[in-house]
Write a protein that holds these residues in place. Structure first.
Motif, PDB file in Angstrom:
ATOM      1  N   ASP A  21      -0.877 -14.145  10.902  1.00 51.74           N
ATOM      2  CA  ASP A  21      -2.099 -13.511  10.392  1.00 51.74           C
ATOM      3  C   ASP A  21      -1.971 -13.216   8.906  1.00 51.74           C
ATOM      4  N   GLN A  22      -0.832 -12.654   8.542  1.00 51.40           N
ATOM      5  CA  GLN A  22      -0.631 -12.290   7.137  1.00 51.40           C
ATOM      6  C   GLN A  22      -0.633 -13.537   6.256  1.00 51.40           C
ATOM      7  N   THR A  23       0.051 -14.552   6.738  1.00 52.15           N
ATOM      8  CA  THR A  23       0.117 -15.800   5.978  1.00 52.15           C
ATOM      9  C   THR A  23      -1.269 -16.373   5.761  1.00 52.15           C
ATOM     10  N   LEU A  24      -2.020 -16.411   6.825  1.00 56.53           N
ATOM     11  CA  LEU A  24      -3.377 -16.961   6.727  1.00 56.53           C
ATOM     12  C   LEU A  24      -4.250 -16.102   5.818  1.00 56.53           C
ATOM     13  N   SER A  25      -4.185 -14.809   6.001  1.00 59.78           N
ATOM     14  CA  SER A  25      -5.007 -13.904   5.188  1.00 59.78           C
ATOM     15  C   SER A  25      -4.693 -14.065   3.701  1.00 59.78           C
ATOM     16  N   TYR A  27      -3.363 -16.617   2.214  1.00 63.98           N
ATOM     17  CA  TYR A  27      -3.761 -17.937   1.722  1.00 63.98           C
ATOM     18  C   TYR A  27      -5.268 -17.985   1.454  1.00 63.98           C
ATOM     19  N   VAL A  28      -6.033 -17.464   2.397  1.00 66.26           N
ATOM     20  CA  VAL A  28      -7.487 -17.503   2.228  1.00 66.26           C
ATOM     21  C   VAL A  28      -7.918 -16.594   1.083  1.00 66.26           C
ATOM     22  N   LYS A  35     -11.681 -26.220   4.063  1.00 72.55           N
ATOM     23  CA  LYS A  35     -10.548 -27.164   4.073  1.00 72.55           C
ATOM     24  C   LYS A  35      -9.448 -26.641   4.998  1.00 72.55           C
ATOM     25  N   TRP A  36      -9.837 -26.349   6.193  1.00 78.42           N
ATOM     26  CA  TRP A  36      -8.929 -25.658   7.103  1.00 78.42           C
ATOM     27  C   TRP A  36      -7.704 -26.476   7.451  1.00 78.42           C
ATOM     28  N   GLN A  37      -7.889 -27.776   7.464  1.00 80.82           N
ATOM     29  CA  GLN A  37      -6.735 -28.632   7.738  1.00 80.82           C
ATOM     30  C   GLN A  37      -5.674 -28.436   6.658  1.00 80.82           C
ATOM     31  N   ASN A  42      -0.890 -26.317   3.878  1.00 79.05           N
ATOM     32  CA  ASN A  42      -0.390 -25.708   2.643  1.00 79.05           C
ATOM     33  C   ASN A  42       0.174 -24.307   2.858  1.00 79.05           C
ATOM     34  N   ALA A  43      -0.388 -23.612   3.823  1.00 81.87           N
ATOM     35  CA  ALA A  43       0.101 -22.255   4.058  1.00 81.87           C
ATOM     36  C   ALA A  43       1.364 -22.260   4.899  1.00 81.87           C
TER      37      ALA A  43
END
Length: 267
Positions: A21-25, A27-28, A35-37, A42-43
């Motif tokens: 969750d933290q990684t995704l948050s 990154y976004v 560009k979710w792929q 990348n994350a």
DNA sequence: AAGCCTATCAACCGCCGTTGG
DNA sequence: TCCAACGGCGGTTGATAGGCT
């Protein structure tokens, strides 16, 4: 042959960890949505792009409200569902902070059961009754009873070539019918098509009895709080607006009316 | 306390429309 | 114009929490 898998084989599945969750948050927050792929790659998340998108939109995105669907929100969902069918994303757009997934789950686990016990038409009747009681200041409602709101508009009638509404035939019996849901959906789909068919005036029909009425009667499409409205079973509203920019416009009109009725016009 | 049942909801799956090369 | 990739959406599933016996 078969379908090409959208994700690599070595991906995580199931519940998201706090770290993910933290990684995704993060990154976004830096790169923005889309560009979710690439987000997944990348994350450094071993997740499918779709999974990242869903996790972000349904859980991590700032402003997401969770749990405790309010009475007004529930009411809005109940009102919008007959209008929109299972277009959860559309319904969700009308409930700020709520996601389509949450509304869908809420519908499937709560509202569909409630309305099964009390089918839409009788639900509508109870709303009408309650409305009348409110009018006459004789309110007697069980605590668990749905809040009384007038929902006439489920009756989006299919317009026939001769201008006769199918829904008005004597055999038209929606109440208690096992076909109720599909019937309603069918009608709604038909009318949405009409409404969205802008630019072709031949498809925008206003029946004679409608023509003499004020343009404000456009509001009779969908929901109404008019105390003097007739019950849906004995009156069909033959109307299609002469021209709507889109279904969204129609919904905006209705939502303003709803907000007004709910006393939320300033919200 | 243990086992079973039910409700809830996060997440997955697959279809479909859109977009861009 | 075609086609692959992507994104959005709705249906469904599965894990789990809570209630009941």
């Amino acid at each position: 042959m078969g379908r090409r898998p959208c994700c690599p084989k070595e991906i995580n599945k199931g519940a998201w960890s706090r770290e993910e969750d933290q990684t995704l948050s993060k990154y976004v927050a830096i790169h923005g949505e889309g560009k979710w792929q690439k987000v997944a790659q990348n994350a450094g998340l071993k997740r499918c792009g779709k999974s990242c998108r869903q996790r972000w939109l349904n859980y991590l995105k700032p402003g997401i409200k969770r749990g405790d669907i309010s009475v007004d929100e529930e009411d809005l969902i109940i009102r919008l569902h007959p209008l929109l069918g299972n277009r959860w994303a559309l319904i969700a757009k009308r409930l700020p902070g709520r996601t389509d997934n949450e509304i869908k789950n809420y519908w499937n686990t709560n509202l569909s059961k409630k309305l099964q016990k009390q089918p839409t038409s009788s639900y509508v009747s109870s709303l009408q009754r309650k409305h009348h009681e409110e009018e006459t200041k004789q309110v007697h409602v069980a605590p668990e009873a749905p809040r009384p709101r007038r929902v006439k508009a489920v009756q989006h009638s299919k317009m026939l070539d001769n201008g006769v509404c199918e829904n008005c035939t004597p055999s038209n019996k929606v109440e208690g019918s096992s076909d109720e849901a599909s019937f309603t959906d069918f009608l709604i789909d038909i009318d949405q098509s009409h409404l969205l068919n802008i630019g072709d005036d031949s498809n925008s029909k206003v029946l004679p009895q409608m023509e003499e009425e004020d343009h404000n009667n456009i509001n009779n499409v969908g929901l109404t709080n008019s105390p003097s409205s007739s019950p849906p079973s004995d009156h069909c509203h033959h109307l299609l607006p002469e021209k709507f920019d889109s279904l969204e416009t129609l919904l905006d009109v209705e939502l303003k009316r709803m907000a007004s009725f709910l006393g939320l016009e300033n919200d």
